[in-house]
Design a protein around this motif. Structure first.
Motif, PDB file in Angstrom:
ATOM      1  N   MET A 100       0.825  -1.208   0.000  1.00 47.46           N
ATOM      2  CA  MET A 100       0.000   0.000   0.000  1.00 47.46           C
ATOM      3  C   MET A 100       0.859   1.258   0.000  1.00 47.46           C
ATOM      4  SD  MET A 100      -2.939  -1.085  -0.444  1.00 47.46           S
ATOM      5  CE  MET A 100      -3.512   0.605  -0.568  1.00 47.46           C
ATOM      6  N   GLY A 101       2.036   1.207   0.598  1.00 53.57           N
ATOM      7  CA  GLY A 101       2.948   2.339   0.505  1.00 53.57           C
ATOM      8  C   GLY A 101       3.375   2.585  -0.924  1.00 53.57           C
ATOM      9  N   ALA A 102       3.618   1.509  -1.667  1.00 51.76           N
ATOM     10  CA  ALA A 102       3.962   1.633  -3.084  1.00 51.76           C
ATOM     11  C   ALA A 102       2.784   2.182  -3.874  1.00 51.76           C
ATOM     12  CB  ALA A 102       4.395   0.274  -3.629  1.00 51.76           C
ATOM     13  N   THR A 103       1.579   1.683  -3.578  1.00 57.09           N
ATOM     14  CA  THR A 103       0.376   2.146  -4.269  1.00 57.09           C
ATOM     15  C   THR A 103       0.162   3.631  -4.041  1.00 57.09           C
ATOM     16  OG1 THR A 103      -0.659  -0.036  -4.051  1.00 57.09           O
ATOM     17  CG2 THR A 103      -2.119   1.834  -4.457  1.00 57.09           C
ATOM     18  N   ASP A 104       0.226   4.054  -2.794  1.00 58.59           N
ATOM     19  CA  ASP A 104      -0.010   5.450  -2.453  1.00 58.59           C
ATOM     20  C   ASP A 104       1.017   6.360  -3.122  1.00 58.59           C
ATOM     21  OD1 ASP A 104      -1.166   7.651  -0.863  1.00 58.59           O
ATOM     22  OD2 ASP A 104       0.737   7.583   0.216  1.00 58.59           O
ATOM     23  N   THR A 105       2.283   5.967  -3.084  1.00 54.81           N
ATOM     24  CA  THR A 105       3.327   6.792  -3.691  1.00 54.81           C
ATOM     25  C   THR A 105       3.098   6.944  -5.192  1.00 54.81           C
ATOM     26  OG1 THR A 105       4.942   6.121  -2.018  1.00 54.81           O
ATOM     27  CG2 THR A 105       5.812   6.982  -4.094  1.00 54.81           C
ATOM     28  N   LEU A 106       2.774   5.865  -5.865  1.00 50.81           N
ATOM     29  CA  LEU A 106       2.568   5.938  -7.305  1.00 50.81           C
ATOM     30  C   LEU A 106       1.371   6.810  -7.660  1.00 50.81           C
ATOM     31  CD1 LEU A 106       3.452   4.992 -10.114  1.00 50.81           C
ATOM     32  CD2 LEU A 106       1.922   3.030  -9.834  1.00 50.81           C
ATOM     33  N   LEU A 107       0.271   6.650  -6.933  1.00 55.16           N
ATOM     34  CA  LEU A 107      -0.921   7.429  -7.260  1.00 55.16           C
ATOM     35  C   LEU A 107      -0.741   8.902  -6.909  1.00 55.16           C
ATOM     36  CD1 LEU A 107      -3.769   4.926  -6.355  1.00 55.16           C
ATOM     37  CD2 LEU A 107      -2.839   5.514  -8.602  1.00 55.16           C
ATOM     38  N   ARG A 108       0.072   9.218  -5.906  1.00 55.27           N
ATOM     39  CA  ARG A 108       0.413  10.630  -5.640  1.00 55.27           C
ATOM     40  C   ARG A 108       1.095  11.261  -6.851  1.00 55.27           C
ATOM     41  NH1 ARG A 108       1.586  12.158   0.100  1.00 55.27           N
ATOM     42  NH2 ARG A 108       1.283  10.319   1.435  1.00 55.27           N
ATOM     43  N   ILE A 109       1.920  10.455  -7.524  1.00 60.60           N
ATOM     44  CA  ILE A 109       2.692  10.954  -8.655  1.00 60.60           C
ATOM     45  C   ILE A 109       1.822  11.109  -9.904  1.00 60.60           C
ATOM     46  CG2 ILE A 109       4.557  10.339 -10.266  1.00 60.60           C
ATOM     47  CD1 ILE A 109       5.894   8.922  -7.862  1.00 60.60           C
ATOM     48  N   LEU A 110       0.964  10.127 -10.149  1.00 61.89           N
ATOM     49  CA  LEU A 110       0.241  10.072 -11.420  1.00 61.89           C
ATOM     50  C   LEU A 110      -1.062  10.850 -11.430  1.00 61.89           C
ATOM     51  CD1 LEU A 110       0.717   6.303 -12.373  1.00 61.89           C
ATOM     52  CD2 LEU A 110       2.077   8.274 -13.098  1.00 61.89           C
ATOM     53  N   LEU A 111      -1.599  11.192 -10.259  1.00 64.10           N
ATOM     54  CA  LEU A 111      -2.917  11.824 -10.196  1.00 64.10           C
ATOM     55  C   LEU A 111      -2.856  13.174  -9.494  1.00 64.10           C
ATOM     56  CD1 LEU A 111      -4.963   8.677  -9.120  1.00 64.10           C
ATOM     57  CD2 LEU A 111      -4.947   9.717 -11.399  1.00 64.10           C
ATOM     58  N   ARG A 112      -3.731  14.055  -9.952  1.00 64.69           N
ATOM     59  CA  ARG A 112      -3.913  15.368  -9.348  1.00 64.69           C
ATOM     60  C   ARG A 112      -5.412  15.614  -9.155  1.00 64.69           C
ATOM     61  NH1 ARG A 112       0.401  14.551  -8.297  1.00 64.69           N
ATOM     62  NH2 ARG A 112       2.330  15.704  -8.647  1.00 64.69           N
ATOM     63  N   LEU A 142       3.183  -3.313 -10.010  1.00 64.94           N
ATOM     64  CA  LEU A 142       3.196  -3.184  -8.552  1.00 64.94           C
ATOM     65  C   LEU A 142       3.161  -4.563  -7.923  1.00 64.94           C
ATOM     66  CD1 LEU A 142       1.595  -0.879  -6.100  1.00 64.94           C
ATOM     67  CD2 LEU A 142       0.721  -3.207  -6.033  1.00 64.94           C
ATOM     68  N   HIS A 143       3.848  -4.706  -6.794  1.00 67.14           N
ATOM     69  CA  HIS A 143       3.790  -5.928  -5.998  1.00 67.14           C
ATOM     70  C   HIS A 143       3.618  -5.594  -4.534  1.00 67.14           C
ATOM     71  CE1 HIS A 143       4.837  -9.163  -8.803  1.00 67.14           C
ATOM     72  NE2 HIS A 143       5.643  -8.298  -9.389  1.00 67.14           N
ATOM     73  N   SER A 144       2.812  -6.394  -3.855  1.00 64.50           N
ATOM     74  CA  SER A 144       2.971  -6.549  -2.423  1.00 64.50           C
ATOM     75  C   SER A 144       3.985  -7.673  -2.277  1.00 64.50           C
ATOM     76  CB  SER A 144       1.651  -6.922  -1.743  1.00 64.50           C
ATOM     77  OG  SER A 144       1.900  -7.273  -0.391  1.00 64.50           O
ATOM     78  N   THR A 145       5.232  -7.322  -2.011  1.00 63.71           N
ATOM     79  CA  THR A 145       6.279  -8.343  -1.902  1.00 63.71           C
ATOM     80  C   THR A 145       6.120  -9.172  -0.632  1.00 63.71           C
ATOM     81  OG1 THR A 145       7.780  -6.719  -0.904  1.00 63.71           O
ATOM     82  CG2 THR A 145       7.936  -7.041  -3.282  1.00 63.71           C
ATOM     83  N   THR A 146       5.209  -8.738   0.241  1.00 61.77           N
ATOM     84  CA  THR A 146       4.817  -9.534   1.404  1.00 61.77           C
ATOM     85  C   THR A 146       4.383 -10.931   0.973  1.00 61.77           C
ATOM     86  OG1 THR A 146       3.918  -7.499   2.362  1.00 61.77           O
ATOM     87  CG2 THR A 146       3.241  -9.580   3.381  1.00 61.77           C
ATOM     88  N   SER A 197      11.569   7.912  -7.331  1.00 62.08           N
ATOM     89  CA  SER A 197      12.695   8.060  -6.406  1.00 62.08           C
ATOM     90  C   SER A 197      12.548   9.320  -5.555  1.00 62.08           C
ATOM     91  CB  SER A 197      14.021   8.118  -7.181  1.00 62.08           C
ATOM     92  OG  SER A 197      14.300   6.897  -7.812  1.00 62.08           O
ATOM     93  N   PHE A 198      12.215  10.437  -6.203  1.00 67.29           N
ATOM     94  CA  PHE A 198      12.086  11.702  -5.493  1.00 67.29           C
ATOM     95  C   PHE A 198      10.960  11.643  -4.461  1.00 67.29           C
ATOM     96  CE2 PHE A 198      10.167  15.874  -4.899  1.00 67.29           C
ATOM     97  CZ  PHE A 198      11.269  16.638  -4.550  1.00 67.29           C
ATOM     98  N   THR A 199       9.790  11.143  -4.881  1.00 66.87           N
ATOM     99  CA  THR A 199       8.640  11.113  -3.979  1.00 66.87           C
ATOM    100  C   THR A 199       8.864  10.123  -2.847  1.00 66.87           C
ATOM    101  OG1 THR A 199       7.193  11.688  -5.823  1.00 66.87           O
ATOM    102  CG2 THR A 199       6.140  10.814  -3.848  1.00 66.87           C
ATOM    103  N   GLN A 200       9.415   8.960  -3.165  1.00 68.53           N
ATOM    104  CA  GLN A 200       9.684   7.970  -2.119  1.00 68.53           C
ATOM    105  C   GLN A 200      10.613   8.538  -1.063  1.00 68.53           C
ATOM    106  OE1 GLN A 200      12.247   4.611  -3.079  1.00 68.53           O
ATOM    107  NE2 GLN A 200      10.897   3.246  -1.918  1.00 68.53           N
TER     108      GLN A 200
END
Length: 382
Positions: free
Chosen positions: A77-89, A193-197, A223-226
């Motif tokens: 979910m951290g990966a999901t949130d970071t990506l959607l922050r980048i791609l959506l406004r 995207l993966h949940s590597t869990t 990289s920048f957003t993460q």
């Protein structure tokens, strides 16, 4: 290119140059000495920004998915949130599956919607439905295939063509398949995207996530957003995930072998009304799955013929299948999605049937698993 298992064991994992250790050290340091101001060694200055153990994991994941860049996160979910922050406004539109993972739906419906992002839930197995859902403001098509928990299948290449025709990016959550069974970037996806869990870690002992892409500009933004938000795994988590990835191929073969036998048992038992497994010829997505997947994976869902109470009885009656959330570990798990992993979609258009049971089929001896399930199904039929 070297074979999958070779890359899983060696990509990003050369013997330590100082000691020759075959397994690289776990770099627990939070900070790194500099050779003069700004003179970093290998680009390492602070572990939130980069860590050698995380780098090894990222190089391995990029290789397995056939991408140029991978970023490891503290959770899926951290990966999901970071990506959607980048791609959506605010004002942008997102398409999600009509049977999306409950955590993804919760993030979109409860968090992003408050930020002014709109979304439409679509059966992504229907390309015409996706075309009809696209808007001038659509920036992302978010796909799971197979989906969680209904095991729906979407044609990744077809989705990519439709999404790109509308200038949207296609993101594929590849958690259920793993990179061993399916590589969405090769089929036209922009990000995986993966949940590597789950299957990549494979032992139910670490939480993590990952994004993989070949888009250089997008990778820079990730990289920048993460780094800005600090959504990173610790070095022990990176090490455990990397260790799990080494055996991914052999585990996925066994998961798939066992799941096929489980699906056959379920299909023949009177306590089951419907089996949801793409490996069955009668599954509506079987042909597409056979085209884009190496095997059909270890996840099986089914509807109990006796409804909700029968489903709960089955979940309470197994001994080897542990009643627990999550999936993809070596041990078999059973759950009732409506009251567990997908409780967050109750009352929404994504609500799952209350007779639904989801199995994560492990790698135990399959005859023992079949005996356990048969006993639980018989209990629900009594």
């Amino acid at each position: 290119m070297q074979g999958f298992s070779t890359r899983a064991i060696h990509a990003g994992q050369e013997p330590d140059p100082t000691t020759g250790a075959v397994i690289g050290p776990i770099h627990t340091s939070s900070t790194f000495a500099q050779d003069g101001v700004g003179g970093t060694r290998g680009g390492y200055e602070y572990s939130r920004s980069a860590n050698p153990t995380r780098t090894a994991l990222q190089e391995c994941l990029a290789s397995l998915e056939g991408g140029r860049h991978a970023h490891a996160f503290g959770s899926g979910m951290g990966a999901t949130d970071t990506l959607l922050r980048i791609l959506l406004r605010p004002g942008d539109h997102l398409v999600i599956p009509h049977d999306a993972y409950g955590g993804t739906f919760r993030l979109v419906d409860k968090v992003l919607s408050g930020w002014g992002v709109e979304y439409t839930a679509v059966d992504l197995g229907d390309l015409d439905a996706l075309r009809a859902a696209l808007r001038p403001t659509t920036k992302v098509v978010w796909c799971e295939t197979p989906t969680n928990p209904l095991l729906g299948i979407a044609d990744i290449a077809g989705l990519a063509e439709v999404a790109h025709s509308g200038d949207a990016r296609l993101v594929v959550d590849n958690t259920f398949a793993s990179p061993y069974l399916q590589t969405p970037l090769a089929l036209g996806a922009d990000v995986v995207l993966h949940s590597t869990t789950k299957y990549i870690g494979g032992h139910s002992d670490v939480v993590g996530g990952a994004l993989v892409t070949s888009d250089d500009e997008l990778a820079d933004r990730i990289s920048f957003t993460q780094n800005s938000v600090g959504s990173v795994p610790g070095p022990f988590d990176a090490y455990l995930t990397l260790r799990g990835a080494k055996t991914l191929a052999v585990r996925m073969e066994r998961h798939s072998d066992n799941a096929e036998r489980v699906a056959e048992l379920l299909a023949a038992h009177p306590a089951v009304s419907t089996v949801l497994y793409p490996g069955l010829p009668e599954h509506p997505g079987h042909e597409v799955a056979a085209k884009q997947m190496r095997r059909f994976g270890g996840m099986v869902s089914f509807l109990a013929a006796g409804g909700r109470e029968a489903a709960l009885t089955i979940c309470a009656s197994t001994k080897l299948f542990t009643l627990a959330e999550s999936l993809g570990g070596v041990e078999s798990l059973i759950e009732h999605p409506g009251q567990m992993t997908h409780a967050s979609v109750a009352g929404s258009m994504l609500e799952v049937p209350d007779s639904l049971v989801r199995l994560s089929v492990g790698i135990e001896d399959v005859d023992d698993l079949l005996d356990d399930l048969r006993s639980a199904l018989d209990a629900a039929s009594a």
